[in-house]
Structure formats: structure tokens, C-alpha cells
Motif scaffolding. Sequence first.
Motif, PDB file in Angstrom:
ATOM      1  N   THR A  22       0.828  -1.206   0.000  1.00 33.21           N
ATOM      2  CA  THR A  22       0.000   0.000   0.000  1.00 33.21           C
ATOM      3  C   THR A  22       0.864   1.259   0.000  1.00 33.21           C
ATOM      4  O   THR A  22       0.571   2.223  -0.708  1.00 33.21           O
ATOM      5  CB  THR A  22      -0.930   0.008   1.220  1.00 33.21           C
ATOM      6  N   ALA A  23       1.942   1.244   0.776  1.00 31.20           N
ATOM      7  CA  ALA A  23       2.802   2.428   0.882  1.00 31.20           C
ATOM      8  C   ALA A  23       3.515   2.732  -0.428  1.00 31.20           C
ATOM      9  O   ALA A  23       3.787   3.887  -0.746  1.00 31.20           O
ATOM     10  CB  ALA A  23       3.816   2.229   1.996  1.00 31.20           C
ATOM     11  N   SER A  24       3.818   1.694  -1.209  1.00 26.39           N
ATOM     12  CA  SER A  24       4.566   1.911  -2.445  1.00 26.39           C
ATOM     13  C   SER A  24       3.674   2.150  -3.657  1.00 26.39           C
ATOM     14  O   SER A  24       4.175   2.449  -4.734  1.00 26.39           O
ATOM     15  CB  SER A  24       5.474   0.707  -2.722  1.00 26.39           C
ATOM     16  N   ASN A  25       2.345   2.024  -3.496  1.00 20.98           N
ATOM     17  CA  ASN A  25       1.445   2.168  -4.639  1.00 20.98           C
ATOM     18  C   ASN A  25       1.646   3.464  -5.426  1.00 20.98           C
ATOM     19  O   ASN A  25       1.746   3.424  -6.665  1.00 20.98           O
ATOM     20  CB  ASN A  25      -0.013   2.070  -4.179  1.00 20.98           C
ATOM     21  N   PRO A  26       1.694   4.641  -4.783  1.00 27.70           N
ATOM     22  CA  PRO A  26       1.873   5.877  -5.556  1.00 27.70           C
ATOM     23  C   PRO A  26       3.162   5.885  -6.367  1.00 27.70           C
ATOM     24  O   PRO A  26       3.166   6.304  -7.532  1.00 27.70           O
ATOM     25  CB  PRO A  26       1.883   6.972  -4.476  1.00 27.70           C
ATOM     26  N   LEU A  27       4.263   5.408  -5.780  1.00 31.72           N
ATOM     27  CA  LEU A  27       5.533   5.402  -6.492  1.00 31.72           C
ATOM     28  C   LEU A  27       5.501   4.439  -7.668  1.00 31.72           C
ATOM     29  O   LEU A  27       6.039   4.732  -8.741  1.00 31.72           O
ATOM     30  CB  LEU A  27       6.671   5.030  -5.535  1.00 31.72           C
ATOM     31  N   LYS A  28       4.870   3.296  -7.477  1.00 32.57           N
ATOM     32  CA  LYS A  28       4.787   2.318  -8.560  1.00 32.57           C
ATOM     33  C   LYS A  28       3.950   2.861  -9.721  1.00 32.57           C
ATOM     34  O   LYS A  28       4.273   2.661 -10.888  1.00 32.57           O
ATOM     35  CB  LYS A  28       4.185   1.002  -8.044  1.00 32.57           C
ATOM     36  N   ILE A  29       2.869   3.563  -9.386  1.00 29.59           N
ATOM     37  CA  ILE A  29       2.027   4.143 -10.443  1.00 29.59           C
ATOM     38  C   ILE A  29       2.799   5.217 -11.203  1.00 29.59           C
ATOM     39  O   ILE A  29       2.752   5.281 -12.443  1.00 29.59           O
ATOM     40  CB  ILE A  29       0.728   4.716  -9.831  1.00 29.59           C
ATOM     41  N   LEU A  30       3.532   6.056 -10.483  1.00 28.21           N
ATOM     42  CA  LEU A  30       4.339   7.079 -11.152  1.00 28.21           C
ATOM     43  C   LEU A  30       5.394   6.434 -12.051  1.00 28.21           C
ATOM     44  O   LEU A  30       5.677   6.927 -13.153  1.00 28.21           O
ATOM     45  CB  LEU A  30       5.017   7.978 -10.113  1.00 28.21           C
ATOM     46  N   GLU A  31       5.957   5.343 -11.597  1.00 29.01           N
ATOM     47  CA  GLU A  31       6.956   4.628 -12.401  1.00 29.01           C
ATOM     48  C   GLU A  31       6.339   4.101 -13.693  1.00 29.01           C
ATOM     49  O   GLU A  31       6.953   4.181 -14.772  1.00 29.01           O
ATOM     50  CB  GLU A  31       7.540   3.473 -11.580  1.00 29.01           C
ATOM     51  N   ILE A  32       5.115   3.571 -13.617  1.00 30.68           N
ATOM     52  CA  ILE A  32       4.434   3.066 -14.803  1.00 30.68           C
ATOM     53  C   ILE A  32       4.163   4.197 -15.798  1.00 30.68           C
ATOM     54  O   ILE A  32       4.422   4.077 -16.994  1.00 30.68           O
ATOM     55  CB  ILE A  32       3.110   2.373 -14.422  1.00 30.68           C
ATOM     56  N   VAL A  33       3.639   5.313 -15.304  1.00 29.89           N
ATOM     57  CA  VAL A  33       3.325   6.439 -16.190  1.00 29.89           C
ATOM     58  C   VAL A  33       4.600   6.994 -16.822  1.00 29.89           C
ATOM     59  O   VAL A  33       4.612   7.367 -18.003  1.00 29.89           O
ATOM     60  CB  VAL A  33       2.567   7.548 -15.428  1.00 29.89           C
ATOM     61  N   ALA A  34       5.679   7.034 -16.060  1.00 31.92           N
ATOM     62  CA  ALA A  34       6.950   7.505 -16.605  1.00 31.92           C
ATOM     63  C   ALA A  34       7.454   6.577 -17.699  1.00 31.92           C
ATOM     64  O   ALA A  34       8.007   7.017 -18.715  1.00 31.92           O
ATOM     65  CB  ALA A  34       7.978   7.631 -15.483  1.00 31.92           C
ATOM     66  N   GLN A  35       7.241   5.282 -17.513  1.00 30.20           N
ATOM     67  CA  GLN A  35       7.734   4.299 -18.485  1.00 30.20           C
ATOM     68  C   GLN A  35       6.843   4.226 -19.717  1.00 30.20           C
ATOM     69  O   GLN A  35       7.340   4.190 -20.840  1.00 30.20           O
ATOM     70  CB  GLN A  35       7.818   2.921 -17.827  1.00 30.20           C
ATOM     71  N   TYR A  36       5.524   4.219 -19.520  1.00 25.64           N
ATOM     72  CA  TYR A  36       4.604   4.077 -20.643  1.00 25.64           C
ATOM     73  C   TYR A  36       4.413   5.384 -21.403  1.00 25.64           C
ATOM     74  O   TYR A  36       4.106   5.384 -22.585  1.00 25.64           O
ATOM     75  CB  TYR A  36       3.243   3.577 -20.145  1.00 25.64           C
ATOM     76  N   GLY A  37       4.556   6.520 -20.691  1.00 27.90           N
ATOM     77  CA  GLY A  37       4.435   7.810 -21.353  1.00 27.90           C
ATOM     78  C   GLY A  37       3.047   8.414 -21.237  1.00 27.90           C
ATOM     79  O   GLY A  37       2.116   7.834 -20.665  1.00 27.90           O
ATOM     80  N   THR A  38       2.923   9.628 -21.790  1.00 29.83           N
ATOM     81  CA  THR A  38       1.654  10.366 -21.755  1.00 29.83           C
ATOM     82  C   THR A  38       0.525   9.548 -22.362  1.00 29.83           C
ATOM     83  O   THR A  38       0.679   8.960 -23.445  1.00 29.83           O
ATOM     84  CB  THR A  38       1.790  11.698 -22.523  1.00 29.83           C
ATOM     85  N   GLY A  39      -0.601   9.525 -21.670  1.00 31.85           N
ATOM     86  CA  GLY A  39      -1.756   8.786 -22.155  1.00 31.85           C
ATOM     87  C   GLY A  39      -1.918   7.420 -21.518  1.00 31.85           C
ATOM     88  O   GLY A  39      -2.846   6.671 -21.875  1.00 31.85           O
ATOM     89  N   THR A  40      -1.035   7.074 -20.571  1.00 30.99           N
ATOM     90  CA  THR A  40      -1.155   5.790 -19.875  1.00 30.99           C
ATOM     91  C   THR A  40      -2.537   5.690 -19.228  1.00 30.99           C
ATOM     92  O   THR A  40      -2.981   6.601 -18.538  1.00 30.99           O
ATOM     93  CB  THR A  40      -0.077   5.671 -18.779  1.00 30.99           C
ATOM     94  N   THR A  41      -3.223   4.588 -19.471  1.00 30.37           N
ATOM     95  CA  THR A  41      -4.585   4.436 -18.959  1.00 30.37           C
ATOM     96  C   THR A  41      -4.597   3.733 -17.613  1.00 30.37           C
ATOM     97  O   THR A  41      -3.624   3.069 -17.214  1.00 30.37           O
ATOM     98  CB  THR A  41      -5.441   3.616 -19.936  1.00 30.37           C
ATOM     99  N   ALA A  42      -5.717   3.863 -16.927  1.00 36.45           N
ATOM    100  CA  ALA A  42      -5.877   3.199 -15.635  1.00 36.45           C
ATOM    101  C   ALA A  42      -5.792   1.690 -15.793  1.00 36.45           C
ATOM    102  O   ALA A  42      -5.239   0.991 -14.935  1.00 36.45           O
ATOM    103  CB  ALA A  42      -7.207   3.599 -15.011  1.00 36.45           C
TER     104      ALA A  42
END
Length: 247
Positions: free
Chosen positions: A12-32
Amino acid sequence: MNYYRPTSKPSTASNPLKILEIVAQYGTGTTAKEITDALQMPQATAYRVLNSLVADEYLARTSDLRGFALGHAISGLITAANPPTVPTAARSLIEEFRRGNRFAVHLVMFRNASLRIADEDRDYPLHSAFEMLRYPHASAAGKLMLAELGDSASLVPRGPLTKLTQHTITNSGQLEAQLAEIRVKGEASEINELEQGSASLALPVRLPDGPVGAALCLSGPSDRFTTIYEHAEAAREMTTRLAPLLF
């Protein structure tokens, strides 16, 4: 594209960082959906964290509202993670000044209401670097930064301040009185407050009529502070020459 492959479900504590990592890797437009699939995260959890990150401006919704992109608040994290850049001309000037005295000379920069060690004296390295960065109320550079901030109270915890030595100021009211004095004098000092046996004088580095962006610190044994202070005027002249090279 090299898609993210988690080795285990994020806590739970790492969820925000993991989501930011995904968006950074996938790029603009990453979907939920891409985020939940990559992280094996429940949809309800993902939306809750996404909404929080958008509210804090770490993420931004794309114009079609179908995806996410990194928000402007991320720049603050990047700035904090990267060491300050000191131009060669500025470093040379500081080295020239160091050769003219027998005490440590450090350049400490202010970034996002925090201290960053920009140029440490290699001959006299900081012994309490972590404490200086973590407890600004106990260091000369930290006090100078707090004095310059419009709302220093927001950075100082309520109640007793952390005591590093028997001389550390632990009363917030007493600290505020000292910060007011620093604003008038245009300099900050500490003797035995950060580390027993050491002392430091911090002078502001600023462009004319501009905010203070750094501190030039002279440090040495506490019983030699009077001698250290004899270099104050020379150091102040140095900050005037240094400012246009840094900012």
C-alpha cells in the motif's frame, strides 16, 4: 516498449511510487487499465491513488480524460534527487577563497525549502552533513534559509525541536527570535549547536534585490569562532562575486 513486470504485488505504501513509475515508463496517455494490469492492482485501489496523485499534481489527466501524464510537481522531486549544479567559474572562485584562510568553506544551496550541499570543502569535509540537512534549526545555513522564508513556521515542527547537543535551540519561540535577528544582520551563526566542538558562520548569496539562493559557510572549531568571524567581511565580498556565477 519494455513493459513493467512486477516481481510481487506492491505494498500500500509503495502504490503511488509504482504508479508514477508506470506512467513515466509508458508515457503520456497511460490508462488506468494499463496501470492495474501492470501492477496487478485492484481497480478501486488504483483509482483512489490516481485521484490523489492528480489532486497533488504529481499526475495530470490528458485532454481527452482517457489517460494520465506526469504532472509538474514531479519536477520538484527531480530537482531534489539531482545534486545542485555549480559552474566551473564559481568552483574556481570558491577554491581561491579557500586558499586564503585556515577554515572550512562550504557552499550550501537552498532548493524547495531544503538545504543541498553544492560544494563541500574536500580538505575539511562536513562531519554532520546528515544532521545539517535534516535539522535546519541547528545549523547556520539552515537558520539563514529559515530566516529568508516567508513562512518559516511551516517548516519548524510544533513543540520541542530536536536536540543535537546541549546548546541546540529547542524552543520554537527562541528560534523565531533568532531568525528575526538574522534577517536584520544578514548573517547566521551557530556554536556547538549542530555538533559539539564545531561552529559555523553562514553568509547569504543573492543577486541584488533578489532572494537568497545559497549560503557561503565558514566552519571550524567552536573555540576559534572569533577568528572565523574575522573573515566575515572577506566572505561577504566573495558572495557578491559568486552570486552572478550561480544564478
